[in-house]
Design a protein around this motif. Structure first.
Motif, mmCIF file in Angstrom:
data_model
loop_
_atom_site.group_PDB
_atom_site.id
_atom_site.type_symbol
_atom_site.label_atom_id
_atom_site.label_comp_id
_atom_site.label_asym_id
_atom_site.label_seq_id
_atom_site.Cartn_x
_atom_site.Cartn_y
_atom_site.Cartn_z
ATOM 1 N N THR A 366 0.840 -1.204 0.000
ATOM 2 C CA THR A 366 0.000 0.000 0.000
ATOM 3 C C THR A 366 0.874 1.253 0.000
ATOM 4 O O THR A 366 1.782 1.377 0.813
ATOM 5 C CB THR A 366 -0.895 0.014 1.252
ATOM 6 O OG1 THR A 366 -1.555 -1.224 1.327
ATOM 7 C CG2 THR A 366 -1.908 1.139 1.184
ATOM 8 N N GLU A 367 0.569 2.156 -0.926
ATOM 9 C CA GLU A 367 1.426 3.334 -1.031
ATOM 10 C C GLU A 367 0.821 4.530 -0.321
ATOM 11 O O GLU A 367 -0.381 4.721 -0.332
ATOM 12 C CB GLU A 367 1.651 3.676 -2.497
ATOM 13 C CG GLU A 367 2.535 2.689 -3.195
ATOM 14 C CD GLU A 367 2.962 3.160 -4.560
ATOM 15 O OE1 GLU A 367 2.168 3.861 -5.216
ATOM 16 O OE2 GLU A 367 4.081 2.844 -4.971
ATOM 17 N N LEU A 368 1.685 5.335 0.268
ATOM 18 C CA LEU A 368 1.241 6.622 0.770
ATOM 19 C C LEU A 368 2.360 7.637 0.735
ATOM 20 O O LEU A 368 3.512 7.304 0.421
ATOM 21 C CB LEU A 368 0.580 6.519 2.152
ATOM 22 C CG LEU A 368 1.388 6.280 3.409
ATOM 23 C CD1 LEU A 368 0.479 6.516 4.612
ATOM 24 C CD2 LEU A 368 1.894 4.876 3.461
ATOM 25 N N ASP A 369 2.012 8.864 1.010
ATOM 26 C CA ASP A 369 2.940 9.967 0.872
ATOM 27 C C ASP A 369 4.206 9.747 1.695
ATOM 28 O O ASP A 369 4.149 9.323 2.836
ATOM 29 C CB ASP A 369 2.241 11.244 1.340
ATOM 30 C CG ASP A 369 2.955 12.475 0.868
ATOM 31 O OD1 ASP A 369 2.434 13.117 -0.041
ATOM 32 O OD2 ASP A 369 4.038 12.800 1.392
ATOM 33 N N ARG A 370 5.339 10.074 1.068
ATOM 34 C CA ARG A 370 6.626 9.838 1.721
ATOM 35 C C ARG A 370 6.724 10.559 3.057
ATOM 36 O O ARG A 370 7.255 10.037 4.021
ATOM 37 C CB ARG A 370 7.750 10.286 0.787
ATOM 38 C CG ARG A 370 9.129 10.062 1.319
ATOM 39 C CD ARG A 370 10.142 10.235 0.210
ATOM 40 N NE ARG A 370 9.964 11.494 -0.506
ATOM 41 C CZ ARG A 370 10.438 12.643 -0.069
ATOM 42 N NH1 ARG A 370 11.102 12.704 1.046
ATOM 43 N NH2 ARG A 370 10.254 13.746 -0.761
ATOM 44 N N SER A 371 6.193 11.785 3.102
ATOM 45 C CA SER A 371 6.326 12.532 4.348
ATOM 46 C C SER A 371 5.512 11.886 5.471
ATOM 47 O O SER A 371 5.859 12.003 6.638
ATOM 48 C CB SER A 371 5.905 13.980 4.145
ATOM 49 O OG SER A 371 4.662 14.034 3.533
ATOM 50 N N ILE A 372 4.445 11.177 5.110
ATOM 51 C CA ILE A 372 3.672 10.475 6.137
ATOM 52 C C ILE A 372 4.433 9.234 6.582
ATOM 53 O O ILE A 372 4.541 8.947 7.767
ATOM 54 C CB ILE A 372 2.271 10.090 5.607
ATOM 55 C CG1 ILE A 372 1.502 11.346 5.220
ATOM 56 C CG2 ILE A 372 1.514 9.284 6.643
ATOM 57 C CD1 ILE A 372 0.144 11.076 4.631
ATOM 58 N N VAL A 373 4.986 8.521 5.593
ATOM 59 C CA VAL A 373 5.742 7.311 5.911
ATOM 60 C C VAL A 373 6.866 7.629 6.896
ATOM 61 O O VAL A 373 7.157 6.863 7.812
ATOM 62 C CB VAL A 373 6.296 6.676 4.616
ATOM 63 C CG1 VAL A 373 7.365 5.658 4.927
ATOM 64 C CG2 VAL A 373 5.158 6.034 3.842
ATOM 65 N N ASN A 374 7.492 8.799 6.708
ATOM 66 C CA ASN A 374 8.605 9.159 7.588
ATOM 67 C C ASN A 374 8.189 9.326 9.044
ATOM 68 O O ASN A 374 9.008 9.122 9.926
ATOM 69 C CB ASN A 374 9.262 10.449 7.114
ATOM 70 C CG ASN A 374 10.016 10.247 5.829
ATOM 71 O OD1 ASN A 374 10.310 9.115 5.462
ATOM 72 N ND2 ASN A 374 10.342 11.325 5.138
ATOM 73 N N VAL A 375 6.961 9.720 9.299
ATOM 74 C CA VAL A 375 6.559 9.974 10.686
ATOM 75 C C VAL A 375 5.707 8.880 11.310
ATOM 76 O O VAL A 375 5.584 8.822 12.529
ATOM 77 C CB VAL A 375 5.777 11.300 10.839
ATOM 78 C CG1 VAL A 375 6.562 12.270 11.655
ATOM 79 C CG2 VAL A 375 5.402 11.903 9.513
#
Lengths: 652, 162
Positions: A366-375
């Motif tokens: 499942t993909e999501l925004d990189r900036s969300i993945v980072n936090v």
């Protein structure tokens, strides 16, 4: 490229190898006989060692060298991948991770000799009986027999069999062409019995800078050599007699070569290029601008009656939309990046406690925004640790409860509309509202009479309250009392929400709902006190018009009744000091109210005027204006004006 | 951008601006560009001297009103000479609203006196030095300090010590 840039590349590649190694060791623990895993680990360690050596990171190089040796022993079945080996490997991986972060920070690498000695010792104790590490499988044996046969036949015909090694110039751009020319030349002289790598790979150019062929020919070695050296961009050619009896030249030497081939093949098949995230962000920012400006041009063209202009603008509009979608995809990364750390976490935990936990991961693609993945990593770690620590019962207790000895924690992700849902589920003891009640009274979070009025759901939600921790003992895993409220606030900062679904004795499920992306959002533009503000559509429930007579005052607070609920009215004018507050008591005046929701709180925002919905690009206000109350960021509108984005959760 | 090649060794190049009749200098290396006064979006809950934010070719840049920063009352009416100097502070862009930008000058480093050489006033920490140019005195500000601290500074504090 500067050294620093090389370092960045090194660090990011090394991290990937570490991840591979970590995963492989985990798998190896479950499947100690799996030779493929060992092969993969060997390759990863080998590449890492090479890279670290080139960069001059000696400690990383020496530790990976020792690990490589251990993998080699395991591969040759001289030592078994038993627990103490696995544990030592994990220890080494942890140290490597530490070393890497030291390299990243520009600090001195710490000394690894202690661990390196341990790794050395583990090999000594095991390889005492020194079995002959003959790995030749039956198939290989057969192949070798066949080869021998062919060579024999060739010799009978008066021909010779040579091993021809060709090294292509490093700078050579079209390796496949050179390889083709070599092959053609050799075919003219005799026949090729086999080539390393295979001919297909030679044609595709997927080899390092050298390749080997076993050639049967009536020509002399020197003839072949001089012919091949005549081809341009061929750096070196060696021709030697090929004998299968000698400890297989193609086995010892090409083993390294073959390794390189595999490495290269892997790289080309991945079809991935590395781009610095800064460059990516710049591109995304520019596309955002383009989107905004397109809107502006479209608006300006409304008054112009020129069908050709209209047509081309429509085209432009379409292309920009497609470009925006394509670029947005660049920001998306699979959540696997976050989930990957959990198998190890759960394993370490199961080892240290007498709880057997099986981790199930679903939807890691499942993909999501990189900036969300980072936090999102930190909150998830917290939830999983909580599940292991508080949720899952001790093995002995589980037996009493007629539950399976092996507990399950499920970590899953999936798309749902423009949201990503992440769930952490366990089959442990669940959350008991009675316990929460006692705790809340103890901590003085709520008065007992208030608690009596609350539903079970409301009580369970208290775990997200500041300073709440139900664990009786503070462990090193979780339970410092700062947990769940921190989780909740991180998720809310991402414009997401967290809910819990729990049944006593059955287990708990934490459900996190996050937006897909943070860069571009849909917002409602409003006018308040002459300025334009943007309110994320995400948090808007409804727009309503209320007249003065519908507004009541309850304890100095203006409220309206809205769908059988009492809704607090918030004057943004006074809250944001934008001039005089609205005159709510004046008769016959109709006010625009936007009903917003953040978490479980609802409120009505009083605004002067609704302008309309629009997609906006979120910009930060910079360090100087960081942490402003009520403001989440800014955006540039189509007319060039800057509008502030309201932070709904801090205003309701 | 105003730039006339890099200054020679031992020389500094200053962008000179005016504030309430006083002349100030900023090292040209810090200045990104100089804009005419443009529409500023006000931001609630900020220090008084933060005028708001502007749109600089799609970037949102905070703007500080130096008059307010130093406790000088606003000018009356619109002044066409008013400029926004965009500078870079710790990697972020910040705009400074000044009365006018007059010129770019070069001067030898040795004609800049640092505050420690003179009688240090209470607020000398906000001043990099004073440049003597012909018979003019240019106050060279420590912009990072001025923008990042909340402390009150008045123009007289800056003048006090020289």
């Amino acid at each position: 490229m500067s050294l620093a840039e090389y370092k960045d590349i090194f660090v990011s590649e090394a991290k990937e190898y570490l991840k591979t190694l970590n995963n492989c060791v985990l798998d190896l623990e479950k499947d100690p006989e799996n030779v493929n895993l060992v092969e993969e680990m060997f390759r990863a360690a080998h590449s890492l060692k090479g890279m670290a050596g080139t960069m001059g990171f000696d400690q990383i190089a020496s530790l990976t060298h020792q690990m490589e040796s251990v993998f080699d022993e395991v591969r040759n079945q001289k030592i078994k991948a038993e627990k103490r080996v696995i544990n030592l490997l994990f220890e080494s991986l942890d140290l490597l991770e530490k070393l890497l972060s030291q390299v990243e920070e520009g600090e001195e690498e710490e000394d690894v000799s202690d661990l390196a000695i341990k790794l050395g010792r583990i090999m000594e104790t095991e390889s005492g009986e020194e079995k002959e590490g003959e790995e030749g499988t039956a198939e290989k044996e057969e192949e070798r027999e066949k080869e021998k046969e062919e060579i024999k036949r060739a010799k009978e015909k008066g021909e010779e069999v040579y091993l021809v090694t060709v090294k292509v110039d490093e700078e050579c751009l079209l390796k496949s062409v050179r390889a083709y020319m070599v092959v053609k030349e050799v075919r003219a002289l005799g026949s090729i019995l086999k080539s390393i790598p295979g001919e297909e790979d030679l044609e595709a150019g997927t080899f390092a800078d050298s390749f080997q062929m076993v050639v049967q020919t009536s020509f002399q070695a020197d003839d072949i050599k001089s012919k091949l050296e005549g081809i341009s961009e061929i750096e070196k050619v060696t021709v030697e007699a090929y004998e299968t009896e000698t400890p297989e030249p193609s086995k010892k030497k090409p083993s390294l070569l073959e390794e390189q081939q595999k490495e290269l093949l892997k790289k080309t098949s991945e079809k991935i290029i590395r781009v610095e995230t800064d460059k990516l962000d710049a591109l995304i920012g520019l596309v955002g601008e383009l989107v905004v400006n397109r809107t502006r041009v479209l608006e300006l063209s409304k008054n112009i009656k020129d069908s050709e202009l209209k047509n081309s603008l429509e085209q432009l509009d379409l292309i920009t939309t497609n470009l925006q979608n394509a670029v947005m995809k660049l920001r998306m990364v699979p959540i696997k990046q976050v989930f990957d750390r959990f198998p190890r976490l759960v394993r370490d935990f199961s080892q240290s406690k007498s709880k057997k936990v099986n981790l199930v991961i679903e939807g890691e693609e499942t993909e999501l925004d990189r900036s969300i993945v980072n936090v999102i990593g930190e909150p998830l770690v917290h939830l999983v640790r909580n599940a292991m620590d508080h949720g899952i019962e001790r093995s002995s207790d589980r037996k009493h409860l007629n539950k399976k000895d092996l507990a399950t924690i499920k970590l899953s992700a999936r798309h749902e509309g423009s949201h990503v849902i992440i769930e952490v589920e366990d089959d442990g003891c669940g959350i008991d509202p009675r316990k929460i009640k006692t705790k809340a009274t103890e901590k003085g979070l709520k008065a007992p009479q208030d608690l009596e009025k609350m539903s079970d759901d409301e009580i369970i939600k208290l775990i997200f309250h500041n300073g709440f921790s139900t664990s009786e003992e503070v462990t090193d895993v979780s339970g410092r009392g700062v947990g769940m409220d921190a989780v909740k606030s991180t998720i809310e900062a991402l414009h997401g929400e967290i809910n819990v679904d729990t049944r006593v004795g059955k287990g708990s499920r934490f459900i996190i709902k996050l937006p897909l992306t943070l860069a571009i959002i849909k917002a409602m533009l409003v006018k308040i006190g002459g300025d334009t503000f943007a309110i994320p559509v995400e948090s808007i429930r409804e727009n309503v018009y209320v007249s003065s007579k519908d507004i009541n005052t309850v304890q100095h607070q203006k409220v309206i009744s809205f769908r059988e609920e009492i809704l607090r009215l918030v004057s943004l004018r006074s809250n944001l000091r934008l001039g005089e507050a609205e005159k709510l008591s004046e008769n016959g005046v109709v006010h625009s109210v936007i009903v917003v929701e953040a978490g479980d709180r609802k409120a009505g925002f009083l605004v002067d005027e609704l302008i309309g919905q629009q997609e906006i690009v979120i910009k930060s206000l910079g360090k100087i204006l960081e942490g402003l109350k009520g403001i989440a960021g800014a955006t540039v509108l189509a007319n060039g004006e800057v509008a502030l984005i309201l932070d709904v959760s801090s205003l309701v | 951008m105003v730039k006339e090649g890099s200054p020679a060794k031992g020389e500094i190049q200053l962008v000179v601006f005016n504030l309430h009749g006083e002349e100030f200098g900023i090292d040209i290396g810090q200045v990104k560009e100089v804009l005419k006064y443009t529409q500023v979006t006000h931001i609630p809950h900020t220090a008084e001297y933060v005028e708001g934010v502007i749109n600089l070719r799609g970037e949102v840049v905070p703007v500080v009103n130096l008059r307010n920063r130093f406790g000088i009352p606003d000018q009356e009416g619109e002044d066409l000479n008013q400029r926004i100097i965009i500078i870079e502070v710790e990697g972020d862009l910040v705009g400074l609203i000044v009365d006018s930008v007059t010129e770019v000058i070069r001067m030898p480093v040795r004609s800049v006196e640092s505050p420690s050489d003179t009688v240090a006033g209470s607020k000398s920490e906000f001043v990099e030095g004073v440049g003597k140019y012909d018979d003019r005195l240019l106050i060279i500000l420590k912009l990072e300090k001025i923008i990042t601290t909340e402390e009150r500074i008045s123009l007289s504090d800056l003048q006090d010590w020289y």
